[in-house]
Design a protein around this motif. Structure first.
Motif, PDB file in Angstrom:
ATOM      1  N   THR A 187       0.841  -1.194   0.000  1.00  8.64           N
ATOM      2  CA  THR A 187       0.000   0.000   0.000  1.00  8.64           C
ATOM      3  C   THR A 187       0.872   1.238   0.000  1.00  8.64           C
ATOM      4  N   ASP A 195      -3.617   5.437  -2.029  1.00 13.22           N
ATOM      5  CA  ASP A 195      -4.413   4.290  -2.449  1.00 13.22           C
ATOM      6  C   ASP A 195      -5.854   4.463  -1.961  1.00 13.22           C
ATOM      7  N   THR A 202      -7.689  -0.678  -1.529  1.00  9.71           N
ATOM      8  CA  THR A 202      -7.447  -1.220  -2.865  1.00  9.71           C
ATOM      9  C   THR A 202      -6.100  -0.703  -3.350  1.00  9.71           C
ATOM     10  N   LYS A 255      -3.153  -6.327  -8.468  1.00  9.95           N
ATOM     11  CA  LYS A 255      -3.272  -7.588  -7.730  1.00  9.95           C
ATOM     12  C   LYS A 255      -1.974  -7.860  -6.971  1.00  9.95           C
ATOM     13  N   ASN A 262     -11.416 -10.223  -5.219  1.00 10.76           N
ATOM     14  CA  ASN A 262     -11.067  -9.963  -6.616  1.00 10.76           C
ATOM     15  C   ASN A 262     -12.258  -9.465  -7.419  1.00 10.76           C
ATOM     16  N   GLY A 270     -14.125  -6.495  -6.411  1.00  9.16           N
ATOM     17  CA  GLY A 270     -14.505  -5.188  -5.900  1.00  9.16           C
ATOM     18  C   GLY A 270     -15.221  -5.220  -4.570  1.00  9.16           C
ATOM     19  N   THR A 311      -7.093  -8.057  -5.340  1.00  5.09           N
ATOM     20  CA  THR A 311      -7.013  -6.652  -5.747  1.00  5.09           C
ATOM     21  C   THR A 311      -7.466  -5.690  -4.655  1.00  5.09           C
ATOM     22  N   SER A 312      -8.233  -6.177  -3.664  1.00  5.95           N
ATOM     23  CA  SER A 312      -8.635  -5.316  -2.550  1.00  5.95           C
ATOM     24  C   SER A 312      -8.677  -6.142  -1.276  1.00  5.95           C
TER      25      SER A 312
END
Length: 750
Positions: A504, A508, A563, A568, A596, A598, A642-643
């Motif tokens: 991070t 972000d 995120t 990724k 992955n 959202g 991804t998050s």
């Protein structure tokens, strides 16, 4: 002055009407006068001019007390009449009060014709103060001793300094005097001797006060008419030993979470305007401080505790002082006893501690052993077992420097990144020179180390591990020995950190959830503070019953969703850094999940309890796991996401905390490698044409081929090679033969 609601029946005076006169209808001779009075808004000194028939006058004074809670009282009314409603109003019980003040007359032969009473500014009374005199009476004949104001005040002195108590007396002379000394309310006659003189006069002197002189003292004055016993005054004798603690000495607290009153350093900062305060966890729990004087080994024989400026319920009522020669590895009891701190408060910003003028208690004890670290514990409080907080203004440990046969000092922790070198340096001194040897706790038992493999210096004061592995984490200690003593150090906790980086970065996308404090802490979401690369705290008020007002208790779940802009990532660890806030606000558990899609669904990566160190990180510190307070959690994971959602259900003290606070978060891992994608395959002109994307920009690749999928990849034949373009795209043509009815292809990247 007869009681009447129609005629004058009292004397009134204030700053606007300072003078009043009482004229007696029948002048009478008297040897003493007595006044029944009460004040509002504080005590007042009244000057009285007495007029006699023979045209002489004499002047005297008396102090009239406030009607509320003064002692001793001549009459307690337990209520007053409201003249509007004709109802008696009760006032806090045992009020209002009337008081007697009296003095002897010099002219006892000539009758008294009148008295002039004058409100004075002696003693700086409030301009709103006022006096009412309800009655005046006179006595004839011999008058028992009247002790003149002011009566002796309690006195504080250092040992070896002079001290004095003096009391004036009026009445019928001659007088005889007897001073008494009292302990726990039991008084005995005092005689001259040692440093004491004047025991049979009105002035008691101590030429050079000693600790044994500390007690209560009172004077009994006797004449032909009787005896009068004065109020007791207290002589307190303080040690002349120096305070071995000084601002800057290492000091930590235990037993609760710090709140707004300030950190442990306030307890030894020589400033009577700052204080140490903690929320006790649980309520009524023991609390205290650990301090290691930079002066080195000291021999402490007294303790001073100064009261703070808040409620007396937070004052401790007992203490236990322990000493250590190995940095807190083990402790020896020095002294323990009850405390009786004054209800008087201290709040003197910028002023140094002074036992002679401030609210303090000094306790002395016998001790012949020197120590380098002290632990001071308070186990009970004036507020009782349910007391939720503790507070002191300042502490002083009184003593002298000394020598120890062995002194050992080690750091609390030692940290290194995995694969790098780690050295633990101990300071060992003594005479004769000590030998040293290191141990590591293995399977719960401390075991001697040897210079084997990655370990060197196992029999010196510097232990080195190079390179480090995660298995090197644990507790280490050093044992120092000479012909006089053996000292075992406190444990040194070795922490091995992952080399994975924080995926991070400030900026972000990150949002909070679970905060129902209605903007109490900020009008905007404070979630970005979690990943700001500094120790400005993230705050989440949770959903407790009083969350919207910013009050405890705290309730979860709360947390953040982040995120990473890196895309990724594969996360295998988290670092939790505390900020500068109280430790009760630290999260006590966590759950980390990845998504992955959202955030439509999540997969749990890791969860469990947290034990974030109580040591705080100042906002001025740089975020660095090698030098700042942090807890690192590592776990196995090979899946990229991804998050991420990080959830906290509890803080260290839900009952006393009003919010969850974090100084900084780091998600540790790597950016997931790009996935190679074949977008199209065609056969034309005797060639197999393959196009795709997701390769390493400008990197190379190899096309392997086989007609038998049972064969290992290592035995597949090379059908062609190529390079990805600057965007990772590729295109290649591979010749095919009609003689091969089926063929399988694989694209391999280095």
């Amino acid at each position: 002055m007869p009681a009447s609601y129609a005629a004058n029946n009292c004397i009134y005076a204030d700053s606007n009407n300072p003078a009043a006169t009482i004229t007696f209808a029948s002048p009478t001779s008297a040897s003493a006068l007595s006044f029944l009075s009460a004040n509002a808004n504080g005590a007042i000194t009244i000057q009285v001019i007495i007029h006699h028939t023979d045209a002489t006058t004499e002047t005297n004074t008396f102090v009239s007390k406030d009607w509320f809670n003064g002692t001793p009282a001549a009459y307690i009314a337990n209520g007053r009449v409201n003249t509007s409603t004709r109802v008696i109003n009760t006032l806090n019980g045992n009020n209002p009060r009337l008081y007697e003040a009296l003095f002897a007359l010099a002219n006892t032969a000539s009758p008294v014709t009148s008295l002039d009473l004058l409100w004075t500014t002696n003693g700086n009374p409030s301009t709103a103060s006022r006096i009412v005199v309800f009655a005046v009476s006179g006595a004839t004949g011999a008058v028992a001793p009247i002790l003149t104001s002011p009566l002796p005040a309690s006195t504080n002195v250092y040992a070896g300094s002079p001290a004095m108590f003096a009391v004036g007396a009026s009445g019928t002379a001659p007088f005889s005097y007897q001073w008494q000394k009292g302990t726990n309310g039991i008084f005995a006659n005092l005689s001259d001797g040692g440093d004491v003189s004047g025991s049979n006069t009105n002035v008691l002197n101590f030429s050079s006060a000693v600790f044994a002189d500390a007690a209560d003292y009172r004077l009994i004055v006797t004449n032909i008419a009787g005896a009068t016993t004065g109020n007791a005054a207290t002589l307190t004798v303080f040690s002349t030993d120096a305070d071995v603690t000084q601002p800057g000495d290492p000091i930590t607290s235990f037993g609760g979470g710090l709140f707004g009153d300030g950190p442990p350093v306030n307890a030894i900062d020589n400033n009577m305007g700052t204080k140490l305060g903690m929320n006790l966890s649980p309520a009524g729990a023991p609390s205290g401080v650990v301090v290691s004087p930079n002066a080195g080994a000291t021999l402490v024989t007294a303790l001073r505790v100064y009261t703070a400026n808040d409620t007396t319920a937070r004052d401790p009522i007992d203490y236990k002082l322990e000493g250590s020669v190995n940095g807190g590895g083990s402790y020896t009891l020095i002294a323990s006893n009850s405390l009786a701190l004054s209800d008087n408060r201290n709040n003197l910003p910028g002023i140094a501690p002074d036992p002679l003028t401030q609210a303090v208690q000094e306790v002395r004890f016998t001790n012949s052993n020197g120590y380098t670290t002290y632990r001071l514990t308070f186990s009970h409080y004036k507020g009782g077992s349910s007391q939720g907080s503790f507070q002191i203004e300042e502490i002083e440990l009184l003593g002298v420097n000394t020598n120890l046969p062995i002194q050992v000092v080690v750091p609390n922790t030692a940290r290194a990144y995995v694969g790098s070198a780690l050295t633990i340096n101990a300071t060992v001194s003594g005479s004769p020179a000590p030998n040293s040897r290191w141990q590591k706790k293995i399977s719960g038992v401390f075991t001697y180390l040897s210079d084997v493999g990655t370990v060197t210096g196992s029999q010196t004061t510097s232990l080195t591990i190079n390179p480090t592995a995660f298995g090197d984490a644990g507790d280490f200690r050093i044992i120092a020995t000479n012909s006089l003593a053996t000292v075992t150090s406190a444990p040194v906790t070795v922490i091995i950190l992952t080399t994975n980086v924080d995926v991070t970065q400030p900026g972000d996308p990150i949002v909070s959830f679970g905060d129902q404090s209605a903007g109490h802490y900020s009008a905007t979401d404070l979630a970005p503070q979690c990943i700001a690369n500094d120790f400005t705290s993230y705050i989440n008020g949770g959903s407790g019953a009083s969350a919207s007002a910013g009050f405890n208790p705290f309730a979860g779940p709360v947390g953040v969703v982040v995120t990473p802009a890196a895309g990724k990532t594969i996360i295998t660890g988290v670092r939790f850094y505390p900020g500068s806030d109280t430790s009760i606000d630290d999260p006590a558990d966590y759950t980390l999940e990845g998504s992955n899609n959202g955030g439509a669904s999540y997969t749990t990566l890791s969860s469990g309890a947290l034990a974030i160190p109580d040591e705080r990180n100042d906002v001025a510190f740089a975020v660095d796991p090698l030098t700042t307070s942090v807890q690192e959690i590592l776990f196995a994971n090979s899946q990229g996401y991804t998050s991420y959602r990080l959830t906290f259900n509890h803080v260290k003290d839900d009952g006393n905390a009003a919010s969850l606070r974090i100084g900084e978060l780091e998600l540790l891992g790597v950016v997931a490698p790009a996935q190679l994608v074949i977008s199209d395959t065609t056969v034309s002109g005797g060639n197999l044409n393959i196009t795709g994307s997701g390769g390493t920009p400008s990197g190379g690749y190899t096309v392997l081929s086989t007609s038998d999928l049972t064969q290992p990849v290592a035995s597949w034949a090379t059908a062609g090679t190529g390079s990805f373009d600057g965007s990772g795209n590729f295109s290649i043509s591979i010749p095919v033969s009609p003689a091969n009815p089926k063929q399988f292809y694989l694209i391999r990247t280095p």
